[in-house]
Design a protein around this motif. Structure first.
Motif, PDB file in Angstrom:
ATOM      1  N   GLU A  67       0.812  -1.221   0.000  1.00 15.46           N
ATOM      2  CA  GLU A  67       0.000   0.000   0.000  1.00 15.46           C
ATOM      3  C   GLU A  67       0.842   1.266   0.000  1.00 15.46           C
ATOM      4  N   VAL A  68       2.103   1.120   0.338  1.00 16.60           N
ATOM      5  CA  VAL A  68       2.907   2.321   0.515  1.00 16.60           C
ATOM      6  C   VAL A  68       4.079   2.417  -0.447  1.00 16.60           C
ATOM      7  N   SER A  69       4.320   1.366  -1.202  1.00 11.99           N
ATOM      8  CA  SER A  69       5.554   1.373  -1.963  1.00 11.99           C
ATOM      9  C   SER A  69       5.323   0.952  -3.403  1.00 11.99           C
ATOM     10  N   ARG A  70       6.334   1.239  -4.190  1.00  4.24           N
ATOM     11  CA  ARG A  70       6.348   0.827  -5.566  1.00  4.24           C
ATOM     12  C   ARG A  70       6.325  -0.702  -5.609  1.00  4.24           C
ATOM     13  N   HIS A  71       7.046  -1.311  -4.702  1.00  6.83           N
ATOM     14  CA  HIS A  71       7.137  -2.763  -4.690  1.00  6.83           C
ATOM     15  C   HIS A  71       6.272  -3.382  -3.616  1.00  6.83           C
ATOM     16  N   SER A  72       5.787  -4.564  -3.938  1.00  5.26           N
ATOM     17  CA  SER A  72       5.067  -5.342  -2.961  1.00  5.26           C
ATOM     18  C   SER A  72       6.039  -6.391  -2.465  1.00  5.26           C
ATOM     19  N   SER A  73       6.606  -6.152  -1.304  1.00  2.00           N
ATOM     20  CA  SER A  73       7.676  -7.016  -0.813  1.00  2.00           C
ATOM     21  C   SER A  73       7.240  -8.469  -0.687  1.00  2.00           C
ATOM     22  N   VAL A  74       8.185  -9.367  -0.837  1.00  2.25           N
ATOM     23  CA  VAL A  74       7.951 -10.768  -0.507  1.00  2.25           C
ATOM     24  C   VAL A  74       8.399 -10.922   0.950  1.00  2.25           C
ATOM     25  N   PRO A  75       7.627 -11.632   1.765  1.00  2.00           N
ATOM     26  CA  PRO A  75       7.888 -11.616   3.215  1.00  2.00           C
ATOM     27  C   PRO A  75       9.247 -12.185   3.620  1.00  2.00           C
ATOM     28  N   SER A  76       9.816 -11.583   4.659  1.00  3.95           N
ATOM     29  CA  SER A  76      11.036 -12.132   5.235  1.00  3.95           C
ATOM     30  C   SER A  76      10.644 -13.312   6.126  1.00  3.95           C
ATOM     31  N   MET A  77      11.628 -14.081   6.505  1.00  2.00           N
ATOM     32  CA  MET A  77      11.343 -15.290   7.278  1.00  2.00           C
ATOM     33  C   MET A  77      10.733 -14.988   8.641  1.00  2.00           C
ATOM     34  N   ASN A  78      10.996 -13.792   9.166  1.00  4.53           N
ATOM     35  CA  ASN A  78      10.392 -13.426  10.458  1.00  4.53           C
ATOM     36  C   ASN A  78       8.886 -13.629  10.437  1.00  4.53           C
ATOM     37  N   ILE A  79       8.278 -13.234   9.304  1.00  2.56           N
ATOM     38  CA  ILE A  79       6.816 -13.338   9.208  1.00  2.56           C
ATOM     39  C   ILE A  79       6.383 -14.801   9.235  1.00  2.56           C
ATOM     40  N   CYS A  80       7.104 -15.651   8.537  1.00  2.88           N
ATOM     41  CA  CYS A  80       6.779 -17.087   8.553  1.00  2.88           C
ATOM     42  C   CYS A  80       6.892 -17.613   9.981  1.00  2.88           C
ATOM     43  N   MET A  81       7.934 -17.124  10.671  1.00  3.34           N
ATOM     44  CA  MET A  81       8.242 -17.678  11.979  1.00  3.34           C
ATOM     45  C   MET A  81       7.280 -17.237  13.064  1.00  3.34           C
ATOM     46  N   ASN A  82       6.485 -16.178  12.783  1.00  4.08           N
ATOM     47  CA  ASN A  82       5.414 -15.839  13.717  1.00  4.08           C
ATOM     48  C   ASN A  82       4.560 -17.074  13.966  1.00  4.08           C
ATOM     49  N   CYS A  83       4.407 -17.896  12.944  1.00  6.56           N
ATOM     50  CA  CYS A  83       3.618 -19.123  13.113  1.00  6.56           C
ATOM     51  C   CYS A  83       4.508 -20.357  13.233  1.00  6.56           C
ATOM     52  N   HIS A  84       5.520 -20.438  12.380  1.00  2.00           N
ATOM     53  CA  HIS A  84       6.201 -21.728  12.241  1.00  2.00           C
ATOM     54  C   HIS A  84       7.275 -22.026  13.283  1.00  2.00           C
ATOM     55  N   LEU A  85       7.386 -21.173  14.296  1.00  2.00           N
ATOM     56  CA  LEU A  85       8.168 -21.600  15.456  1.00  2.00           C
ATOM     57  C   LEU A  85       7.347 -22.608  16.247  1.00  2.00           C
ATOM     58  N   SER A  86       6.000 -22.534  16.068  1.00  3.19           N
ATOM     59  CA  SER A  86       5.147 -23.472  16.814  1.00  3.19           C
ATOM     60  C   SER A  86       4.172 -24.268  15.949  1.00  3.19           C
ATOM     61  N   VAL A  87       3.903 -23.803  14.713  1.00  6.45           N
ATOM     62  CA  VAL A  87       2.911 -24.488  13.877  1.00  6.45           C
ATOM     63  C   VAL A  87       3.586 -25.440  12.891  1.00  6.45           C
ATOM     64  N   GLY A  88       3.116 -26.674  12.826  1.00  6.46           N
ATOM     65  CA  GLY A  88       3.598 -27.642  11.837  1.00  6.46           C
ATOM     66  C   GLY A  88       5.027 -28.108  12.083  1.00  6.46           C
ATOM     67  N   VAL A  89       5.473 -28.026  13.323  1.00  7.65           N
ATOM     68  CA  VAL A  89       6.885 -28.292  13.623  1.00  7.65           C
ATOM     69  C   VAL A  89       7.342 -29.727  13.339  1.00  7.65           C
ATOM     70  N   GLY A  90       6.375 -30.659  13.235  1.00 10.10           N
ATOM     71  CA  GLY A  90       6.749 -32.039  12.933  1.00 10.10           C
ATOM     72  C   GLY A  90       7.038 -32.269  11.450  1.00 10.10           C
ATOM     73  N   LYS A  91       6.667 -31.302  10.607  1.00  6.81           N
ATOM     74  CA  LYS A  91       6.751 -31.511   9.157  1.00  6.81           C
ATOM     75  C   LYS A  91       8.147 -31.233   8.621  1.00  6.81           C
ATOM     76  N   GLU A  92       8.484 -32.010   7.593  1.00  2.00           N
ATOM     77  CA  GLU A  92       9.819 -31.937   7.019  1.00  2.00           C
ATOM     78  C   GLU A  92      10.172 -30.523   6.524  1.00  2.00           C
ATOM     79  N   TRP A  93       9.260 -29.903   5.747  1.00  2.00           N
ATOM     80  CA  TRP A  93       9.570 -28.590   5.181  1.00  2.00           C
ATOM     81  C   TRP A  93       9.657 -27.513   6.251  1.00  2.00           C
ATOM     82  N   ILE A  94       8.869 -27.670   7.286  1.00  2.00           N
ATOM     83  CA  ILE A  94       8.901 -26.684   8.377  1.00  2.00           C
ATOM     84  C   ILE A  94      10.227 -26.812   9.132  1.00  2.00           C
TER      85      ILE A  94
END
Ligand code: HEC
Ligand code: HEC
Ligand code: HEC
Ligand code: HEC
Ligand code: HEC
Length: 194
Positions: A67-94
């Motif tokens: 909404e504020v920039s020329r580019h629409s950023s692709v998320p950094s891993m911090n955003i993924c980790m808001n969930c994936h430090l605790s969600v889906g932790v048994g899964k290989e890709w996580i």
């Protein structure tokens, strides 16, 4: 005589072909050389269908700068980790994701959309003009893997810009259009080119 007729017919055929070809090209029915449908394989099989569709996570939760920039950023891993430090932790890709996070190695996402360098595009201007992500990116929330939905040709951009803005309409009609909630966008070359 026969040769002349055949030659004439071939010539006419070629001419007709050329006319049809130019028609298709200028009316955007051909998209030669454009990457429509381009769908690169990503280093981690991140699914928009799952995250944005099934779990209904808002696009802007991850694409924060849109909404504020020329580019629409692709998320950094911090955003993924808001969930994936605790969600889906048994899964290989996580577990791979967590390892990369711990090692402080960003994910090398492959770019799907890429305009040439001489073109200016600006997300913020479009989002503020109430254009929906789906208009330009298609039904992303149904995509297992993101692909380029539109051809991103100049014709495509200009058609929309011109859609509600035409130099030939009177000031009065333009005023009415604006009052009716129509957005308009400039079509002079310098709008989109450096
Ligand atoms: C708001 C929470 C949330 C965020 C943020 C999030 N995810 Fe997820 N993700 C989930 C949930 C819930 C699942 C399903 C987990 C399960 O099935 O156990 C999932 C599943 C996945 C899976 C599939 C795991 C498997 O093998 O089934 C991958 C890969 C994944 N996420 C990657 C990512 C990446 C990369 C990011 C950051 C760009 C991200 N996620 C951000 C909630 C989130
Ligand atoms: C949980 C985080 C997350 C959410 C929610 C999310 N995205 Fe994404 N998006 C990503 C990640 C990570 C990538 C890079 C990997 C990929 O292309 O799949 C990406 C890539 C994209 C791309 C391609 C970018 C390029 O390389 O050109 C588009 C377009 C996109 N997202 C649109 C959307 C839209 C529209 C929504 C809402 C319907 C949405 N995203 C929701 C994380 C997310
Ligand atoms: C008017 C069309 C349009 C709309 C609306 C739009 N995009 Fe885009 N998007 C594009 C184009 C064109 C590109 C390629 C930009 C480039 O290569 O410079 C792009 C690129 C992207 C990228 C890759 C990163 C970048 O900026 O190059 C992401 C992520 C993305 N869009 C997400 C979104 C999300 C999320 C929304 C809605 C909130 C959205 N877009 C709305 C046209 C649009
Ligand atoms: C779905 C319709 C639509 C499409 C497709 C579209 N645009 Fe736009 N564009 C708009 C609207 C509406 C505005 C906002 C005009 C305003 O706010 O005055 C805009 C504004 C812009 C601006 C900012 C102009 C300014 O105010 O300085 C640029 C640059 C731009 N568009 C470039 C592009 C390019 C490049 C493409 C193709 C890759 C594209 N647009 C595709 C509708 C569209
Ligand atoms: C609304 C945005 C927009 C406007 C206005 C616009 N262009 Fe473009 N132009 C693009 C985009 C996007 C591309 C790259 C995709 C393509 O080549 O179709 C492009 C590509 C081009 C190219 C390169 C073609 C090639 O084969 O590489 C030229 C030359 C060009 N534009 C000239 C112009 C001129 C001259 C004008 C003014 C009359 C103009 N453009 C106005 C968006 C725009």
């Amino acid at each position: 005589m026969i040769k002349k007729i055949i030659g004439g017919a071939v010539g006419l055929g070629l001419l007709l072909g050329l006319v049809v070809f130019i028609y298709l090209l200028t009316n955007n029915k051909l998209s030669i050389g454009y990457n429509k449908g381009y769908e690169p394989t990503q280093p981690i099989p991140f699914s928009h269908k799952k995250h944005a569709g099934q779990y209904g996570i808002d696009c802007k939760y991850c694409h924060t700068s849109v909404e504020v920039s020329r580019h629409s950023s692709v998320p950094s891993m911090n955003i993924c980790m808001n969930c994936h430090l605790s969600v889906g932790v048994g899964k290989e890709w996580i577990q791979k994701l967590q390892k990369q996070y711990a090692d402080n190695k960003p994910i090398a996402w492959q770019k799907v959309h890429l305009l040439p360098d001489h073109v200016k595009f600006n997300h913020a201007a479009h989002i503020n003009a109430k254009k929906d992500c789906n208009t330009c990116h298609g039904p992303v929330e149904e995509m297992e893997k993101v692909y380029q939905y539109q051809d991103l040709s100049m014709g495509w951009c200009v058609n929309c810009h011109r859609g509600d803005y035409d130099n030939s309409i009177s000031k009065e009609d333009l005023k009415k259009l604006k009052e009716g909630g129509h957005t308009q966008a400039p079509i002079n070359c310098s709008t989109c080119h450096y």
